[in-house]
Design an enzyme around this catalytic site. Structure first.
Site, short mmCIF file in Angstrom:
data_model
loop_
_atom_site.label_atom_id
_atom_site.label_comp_id
_atom_site.label_asym_id
_atom_site.label_seq_id
_atom_site.Cartn_x
_atom_site.Cartn_y
_atom_site.Cartn_z
N HIS A 109 4.25 -12.13 7.05
CA HIS A 109 4.38 -12.23 5.58
C HIS A 109 4.24 -13.65 5.04
O HIS A 109 4.99 -14.06 4.15
CB HIS A 109 5.70 -11.63 5.13
CG HIS A 109 5.80 -10.14 5.30
ND1 HIS A 109 4.70 -9.31 5.27
CD2 HIS A 109 6.87 -9.33 5.51
CE1 HIS A 109 5.10 -8.05 5.44
NE2 HIS A 109 6.40 -8.04 5.59
N HIS A 178 6.53 -5.73 -1.55
CA HIS A 178 7.44 -5.22 -0.52
C HIS A 178 8.67 -4.53 -1.11
O HIS A 178 9.78 -4.68 -0.61
CB HIS A 178 7.87 -6.38 0.39
CG HIS A 178 8.13 -5.97 1.80
ND1 HIS A 178 8.98 -4.93 2.12
CD2 HIS A 178 7.68 -6.45 2.98
CE1 HIS A 178 9.04 -4.81 3.44
NE2 HIS A 178 8.25 -5.72 3.99
N GLU A 309 3.58 -0.14 1.57
CA GLU A 309 2.93 -1.41 1.25
C GLU A 309 1.43 -1.28 1.42
O GLU A 309 0.93 -1.19 2.53
CB GLU A 309 3.46 -2.51 2.19
CG GLU A 309 4.96 -2.69 2.17
CD GLU A 309 5.47 -3.30 3.47
OE1 GLU A 309 5.13 -4.46 3.76
OE2 GLU A 309 6.20 -2.61 4.22
#
Length: 344
Positions: A109, A178, A309
């Site tokens: 991420h 997210h 996601e």
């Protein structure tokens, strides 16, 4: 009609460069969404049940302090590259880049201080808000000055999230949101009575560090066949699963298409996910453990929320046969995801 309000949510600590964190409240007849200028975080999303009552269906915190402590990306925009890059390493145009490893042996991420942990510049729109930032060349180890725009617009029961980006050097990019959902209302104990379906004929098996092996496996005859709705609790039991944290491979098309549905029969709340992206990560909150206290000081135990996601496939920058994750100078990255809420 969508109403847009802005208010001060808090102040960043001096160590983080100070700066005011604002909250933008988008309101329609059937929905209310609160978005922060920190990480473009969806801090609240209220939608009606069958009884006409509103409930907040996303996990998060009441105050800025909660978001400044360590948490699993609640509601945030993640980037420059969402999901995992194996060993935090990739090569572009013959040059190798090494990223910070923040997820075992991998980069996750966007690294140590990804797009979720920084302040964005907001611009209010008639029906939403557009956030901008410049991610400088070398930030978190990535090449190129990257200009990024994340735009949220609300129309009735539909929240659209558009991601645009331009770069000065070739760079991998993969942007997503997210948000953790529980359609029974955030703070509900689990998601076992939710029905889930995902329009995917294949998925990506992963190794023990959650990196795709490279195989694109058919869902047919496996626990990953979610093409027809399954009741989550029963499905996990039937296949003795600890939960999902996998990329499902969607039909390769740049056009908007319906890719996933979640439904909570007791309240009648339903959510559809539409996207232009080639993949969707279905995650069932396996790492939530009750240690984090969220809104209303409620604990968030394992399996108390799910994420859908929309994304490019994980580690695509190291897998030539996956959809390309590279953005080149002169090109524009442009993807949209639509979350549609209704009562069924």
């Amino acid at each position: 009609m969508t109403e847009v309000k802005r208010e001060v949510f808090g102040q960043m600590p001096q160590a983080e460069g100070g700066g005011v964190v604002e909250k933008f409240v988008l309101k329609s007849d059937s929905m209310k969404v609160e978005i922060l200028s920190l990480g473009c975080i969806i801090a609240a999303l209220e939608t009606k049940g069958r009884d006409g009552e509103f409930s907040d269906v996303v996990l998060g915190f009441d105050t800025l302090e909660g978001y400044l402590r360590e948490h699993p990306y609640f509601g945030a925009t993640v980037g420059r590259v969402a999901n995992r890059i194996a060993k935090g390493r990739f090569t572009v145009d013959g040059k190798e880049y090494q990223l910070f490893l923040n997820n075992g042996p991998n980069s996750l991420h966007g690294g140590a201080r990804g797009f979720d942990k920084v302040l964005w510049s907001p611009q209010v729109l008639p029906n939403g808000v557009c956030f901008f930032r410049l991610s400088p060349d070398g930030e978190e180890g990535y090449p190129g000055d990257l200009k990024v725009w994340v735009t949220y617009t609300l129309s009735g029961g539909e929240l659209a999230i558009n991601y645009r980006a331009q770069t000065s050097k070739t760079t991998p990019i993969n942007l997503t949101n997210h948000a953790y959902f529980n359609l029974a209302g955030q703070g509900s104990q689990d998601i076992y009575n939710h029905e889930i379906s995902i329009e995917a004929d294949s998925y990506l098996p992963v190794d023990e560090t959650k990196i795709p092996t490279g195989e694109v496996a058919a869902v047919q005859g496996t626990s990953f066949d979610l093409r027809q709705p399954v009741e989550l609790g029963k499905h996990l039991q039937k296949f003795h699963l600890d939960g999902f944290d996998h990329n499902f491979c969607l039909q390769q098309a740049q056009a908007r298409r319906l890719v996933a549905r979640a439904r909570h029969p007791p309240t009648g709340r339903a959510m559809e996910v539409h996207t232009t992206q080639p993949g969707i990560q279905f995650y069932t909150g396996n790492n939530l453990d009750g240690s984090l206290r969220g809104k209303g000081a409620v604990a968030y135990p394992k399996h108390s929320a799910f994420c859908l996601e929309t994304q490019n496939w994980p580690d695509a920058v190291n897998k030539p046969h996956f959809p390309s994750a590279l953005l080149r100078p002169g090109e524009e990255y442009n993807h949209t995801t639509w979350l549609v809420f209704n009562t069924a």
